[in-house]
Design a protein around this motif. Structure first.
Motif, PDB file in Angstrom:
ATOM      1  N   SER A  42     111.112  17.979  65.699  1.00 44.33           N
ATOM      2  CA  SER A  42     109.648  17.869  65.745  1.00 44.33           C
ATOM      3  C   SER A  42     109.053  17.856  64.344  1.00 44.33           C
ATOM      4  N   VAL A  43     109.569  18.728  63.481  1.00 42.79           N
ATOM      5  CA  VAL A  43     109.050  18.785  62.110  1.00 42.79           C
ATOM      6  C   VAL A  43     109.325  17.482  61.367  1.00 42.79           C
ATOM      7  N   VAL A  44     110.581  17.033  61.407  1.00 41.06           N
ATOM      8  CA  VAL A  44     110.965  15.835  60.653  1.00 41.06           C
ATOM      9  C   VAL A  44     110.237  14.598  61.167  1.00 41.06           C
ATOM     10  N   SER A  45     110.215  14.409  62.492  1.00 45.16           N
ATOM     11  CA  SER A  45     109.581  13.211  63.051  1.00 45.16           C
ATOM     12  C   SER A  45     108.071  13.218  62.816  1.00 45.16           C
ATOM     13  N   SER A  46     107.454  14.391  62.886  1.00 46.19           N
ATOM     14  CA  SER A  46     105.998  14.465  62.679  1.00 46.19           C
ATOM     15  C   SER A  46     105.624  14.156  61.237  1.00 46.19           C
ATOM     16  N   VAL A  47     106.370  14.711  60.293  1.00 46.61           N
ATOM     17  CA  VAL A  47     106.097  14.428  58.882  1.00 46.61           C
ATOM     18  C   VAL A  47     106.302  12.942  58.607  1.00 46.61           C
ATOM     19  N   ALA A  48     107.361  12.363  59.188  1.00 44.56           N
ATOM     20  CA  ALA A  48     107.650  10.943  58.964  1.00 44.56           C
ATOM     21  C   ALA A  48     106.555  10.050  59.532  1.00 44.56           C
ATOM     22  N   ILE A  49     106.094  10.358  60.744  1.00 46.54           N
ATOM     23  CA  ILE A  49     105.078   9.485  61.349  1.00 46.54           C
ATOM     24  C   ILE A  49     103.736   9.619  60.647  1.00 46.54           C
ATOM     25  N   VAL A  50     103.441  10.793  60.108  1.00 47.48           N
ATOM     26  CA  VAL A  50     102.202  10.950  59.336  1.00 47.48           C
ATOM     27  C   VAL A  50     102.232  10.059  58.096  1.00 47.48           C
ATOM     28  N   MET A  51     103.361  10.037  57.400  1.00 52.35           N
ATOM     29  CA  MET A  51     103.484   9.202  56.204  1.00 52.35           C
ATOM     30  C   MET A  51     103.373   7.718  56.557  1.00 52.35           C
ATOM     31  N   LEU A 345     102.600  -5.434  60.765  1.00 53.86           N
ATOM     32  CA  LEU A 345     103.170  -5.337  62.106  1.00 53.86           C
ATOM     33  C   LEU A 345     104.507  -4.601  62.121  1.00 53.86           C
ATOM     34  N   SER A 346     105.323  -4.812  61.113  1.00 53.85           N
ATOM     35  CA  SER A 346     106.627  -4.143  61.083  1.00 53.85           C
ATOM     36  C   SER A 346     106.464  -2.632  60.990  1.00 53.85           C
ATOM     37  N   TRP A 347     105.489  -2.188  60.204  1.00 51.60           N
ATOM     38  CA  TRP A 347     105.245  -0.748  60.082  1.00 51.60           C
ATOM     39  C   TRP A 347     104.630  -0.190  61.361  1.00 51.60           C
ATOM     40  N   VAL A 348     103.817  -0.995  62.054  1.00 52.31           N
ATOM     41  CA  VAL A 348     103.278  -0.560  63.347  1.00 52.31           C
ATOM     42  C   VAL A 348     104.413  -0.326  64.329  1.00 52.31           C
ATOM     43  N   PHE A 349     105.409  -1.220  64.302  1.00 53.60           N
ATOM     44  CA  PHE A 349     106.574  -1.049  65.180  1.00 53.60           C
ATOM     45  C   PHE A 349     107.350   0.213  64.817  1.00 53.60           C
ATOM     46  N   VAL A 350     107.536   0.461  63.525  1.00 53.17           N
ATOM     47  CA  VAL A 350     108.213   1.685  63.086  1.00 53.17           C
ATOM     48  C   VAL A 350     107.438   2.917  63.541  1.00 53.17           C
ATOM     49  N   SER A 351     106.115   2.852  63.439  1.00 55.30           N
ATOM     50  CA  SER A 351     105.290   3.969  63.881  1.00 55.30           C
ATOM     51  C   SER A 351     105.454   4.220  65.375  1.00 55.30           C
ATOM     52  N   CYS A 352     105.547   3.157  66.161  1.00 53.15           N
ATOM     53  CA  CYS A 352     105.746   3.309  67.602  1.00 53.15           C
ATOM     54  C   CYS A 352     107.100   3.954  67.913  1.00 53.15           C
ATOM     55  N   LEU A 353     108.132   3.555  67.187  1.00 51.55           N
ATOM     56  CA  LEU A 353     109.441   4.187  67.369  1.00 51.55           C
ATOM     57  C   LEU A 353     109.390   5.669  67.025  1.00 51.55           C
ATOM     58  N   LEU A 354     108.744   5.983  65.917  1.00 52.75           N
ATOM     59  CA  LEU A 354     108.638   7.387  65.523  1.00 52.75           C
ATOM     60  C   LEU A 354     107.798   8.184  66.514  1.00 52.75           C
ATOM     61  N   SER A 355     106.819   7.530  67.130  1.00 53.45           N
ATOM     62  CA  SER A 355     105.993   8.244  68.112  1.00 53.45           C
ATOM     63  C   SER A 355     106.825   8.678  69.315  1.00 53.45           C
ATOM     64  N   VAL A 356     107.814   7.858  69.688  1.00 57.82           N
ATOM     65  CA  VAL A 356     108.698   8.244  70.784  1.00 57.82           C
ATOM     66  C   VAL A 356     109.463   9.510  70.413  1.00 57.82           C
ATOM     67  N   LEU A 357     110.018   9.536  69.205  1.00 58.23           N
ATOM     68  CA  LEU A 357     110.736  10.726  68.767  1.00 58.23           C
ATOM     69  C   LEU A 357     109.816  11.936  68.669  1.00 58.23           C
ATOM     70  N   THR A 358     108.619  11.728  68.143  1.00 58.57           N
ATOM     71  CA  THR A 358     107.676  12.835  68.009  1.00 58.57           C
ATOM     72  C   THR A 358     107.311  13.414  69.371  1.00 58.57           C
ATOM     73  N   ASN A 359     107.056  12.550  70.339  1.00 59.17           N
ATOM     74  CA  ASN A 359     106.724  13.029  71.679  1.00 59.17           C
ATOM     75  C   ASN A 359     107.910  13.716  72.344  1.00 59.17           C
TER      76      ASN A 359
END
Length: 420
Positions: A42-51, A345-359
């Motif tokens: 949770s910590v790692v994925s949240s920090v990553a998605i914020v960045m 768009l590529s970063w939006v896709f990365v953000s969506c992937l990270l959102s799955v991990l964060t959730n």
């Protein structure tokens, strides 16, 4: 001897722990290692998605609400694809007495996201930090009122230290003092009369209270609902994500596209003829309930340009044509902005992937520990971000009160992790 042991077990269950929650039945207990992994993830994925999100919002895609809605939609398709491929089991039907649990939790969870973002837009950064910190005492009070759950004195002391430390570290920013007055809710409409002025004064506070309550309730119910407790994190995401998308998508249409509920209501009333009745009953007062302040000014200008009386314009066929063109035009303008060459768009896709991990990790932390522990992990992310910033950019930003607050928060988290 047996009675004394049972009493000790009950006392332990009432104290949340940073490591794992004390469930009611021994067979439901989660391994300590699993809780640690969930917290770390949770910590790692949240920090990553914020960045990543900060990069997206500053690189040609300034639509935070739309990004949140895309996260929920991506999570829905991703998890249901895994179900279709047999990677995760099919969702079991809701339990007989829990038929609405998934819908309620999803709606509260998404409402918390939307309202927290709105509160940040309406209030100062310092107030927003206070808002996030108020989730812990709100959860404690709601758990006591609904389930009779209490926490120990040591746990309470550790939570107080954490909140004080985070408050000192995050609310001494000199740029965070003034509220945001550029939001549509702060213009136009709310200066029309005394009722509107009253709404304007209390609107940010009401949004803040609703944000905290909906966030707290969603996390408590996710931890307590038997129907959701039996689902894995991936299954939980599959069960909750579509309703969350509907709520977040509705908010994105208002915030990012600029089409407010009043626009839809006014269009329906005009097409159905109900506006004629409203106009005859209250010719000079009903429209302020249906338009945002920003759009009210636009409508008045359109009436003047059309050479018609303002109220006749609102009541006539011209308002239907105007609203239809207004709604479609804003959708087209928004789509053009989103599909422009500057959209990452590529970063939006990365953000969506990270959102799955964060959730996934977030759901795991709430289910395996408690709603309060999840909030503590969230504050640990804030402290960690400050610490990483100090390591990367120098310690000047953590001298004085900020540094003291960081140490106090860390000490509180260590004390919280040892509470049994």
């Amino acid at each position: 001897m047996r009675r004394r042991q049972s009493s000790h077990t009950t006392a332990r269950q009432t104290s949340p722990s940073f490591i794992h929650a004390r469930p009611r039945h021994k067979e439901e207990a989660s391994p300590v290692v699993g809780s640690y992994l969930a917290i770390a993830g949770s910590v790692v994925s949240s920090v990553a998605i914020v960045m990543v999100n900060k990069h997206i919002l500053s690189s040609g895609f300034p639509f935070a609400s739309t990004l949140t809605a895309l996260h929920q939609l991506f999570g829905f398709f991703f998890t249901n694809a895994l179900i279709a491929w047999g990677v995760i089991p099919q969702l079991p039907p809701p339990m007989p007495k829990q038929r609405m649990a998934r819908t309620v939790v999803a709606a509260l969870y998404a409402s918390g996201l939307v309202l927290m973002n709105q509160s940040l837009a309406l209030n100062s950064v310092s107030f927003y930090q206070l808002l996030k910190m108020s989730c812990i005492p709100t959860i404690a009070v709601l758990q006591f009122l609904t389930y009779g759950t209490t926490i120990s004195l040591a746990t309470t002391l550790s939570l107080v230290l954490i909140l004080c430390g985070v408050f000192i570290s995050t609310t001494t920013d000199p740029t965070g003092g003034a509220p945001n007055t550029s939001h549509p809710a702060n213009t136009g409409l709310y200066q029309m009369n005394s009722i509107a002025s009253l709404l304007h004064a209390f609107y940010p506070s009401v949004i803040a209270v609703l944000a905290v309550v909906s966030t707290a309730l969603s996390q408590i119910l996710l931890n307590r609902s038997p129907d959701l407790k039996r689902l894995s994190s991936l299954q939980s995401l599959a069960a909750l994500s579509f309703m969350s998308f509907l709520v977040c998508g509705t908010a994105a249409i208002a915030v990012d596209v600029g089409i407010y509920p009043g626009d839809w209501v006014r269009l329906v009333l005009s097409l159905s003829g109900v506006s004629n009745v409203l106009y005859s009953l209250l010719p000079s007062g009903f429209e302020w309930l249906l338009f945002s302040g920003e759009e009210m000014d636009v409508v008045m200008r359109a009436a003047v340009e059309g050479g018609t009386d303002y109220h006749e314009f609102l009541d006539g066929v011209s308002s239907r044509a105007y609203l239809t063109e207004h709604i479609l035009g804003k959708f087209v303008s928004f789509i053009n902005k989103v599909s422009g060459p500057s959209t990452p768009l590529s970063w939006v896709f990365v953000s969506c992937l990270l959102s799955v991990l964060t959730n996934l990790f977030g759901f795991a932390v709430i289910k395996e520990t408690s709603a309060i522990t999840y909030q503590v992990v969230g504050h640990f992310k804030t402290v960690l971000t400050l610490g990483i910033g100090a390591l990367l950019f120098g310690t000047d930003g953590l001298v004085g009160a900020k540094g003291v607050g960081l140490l106090v928060a860390l000490f509180g988290m260590i004390l919280y992790s040892t509470c049994k």
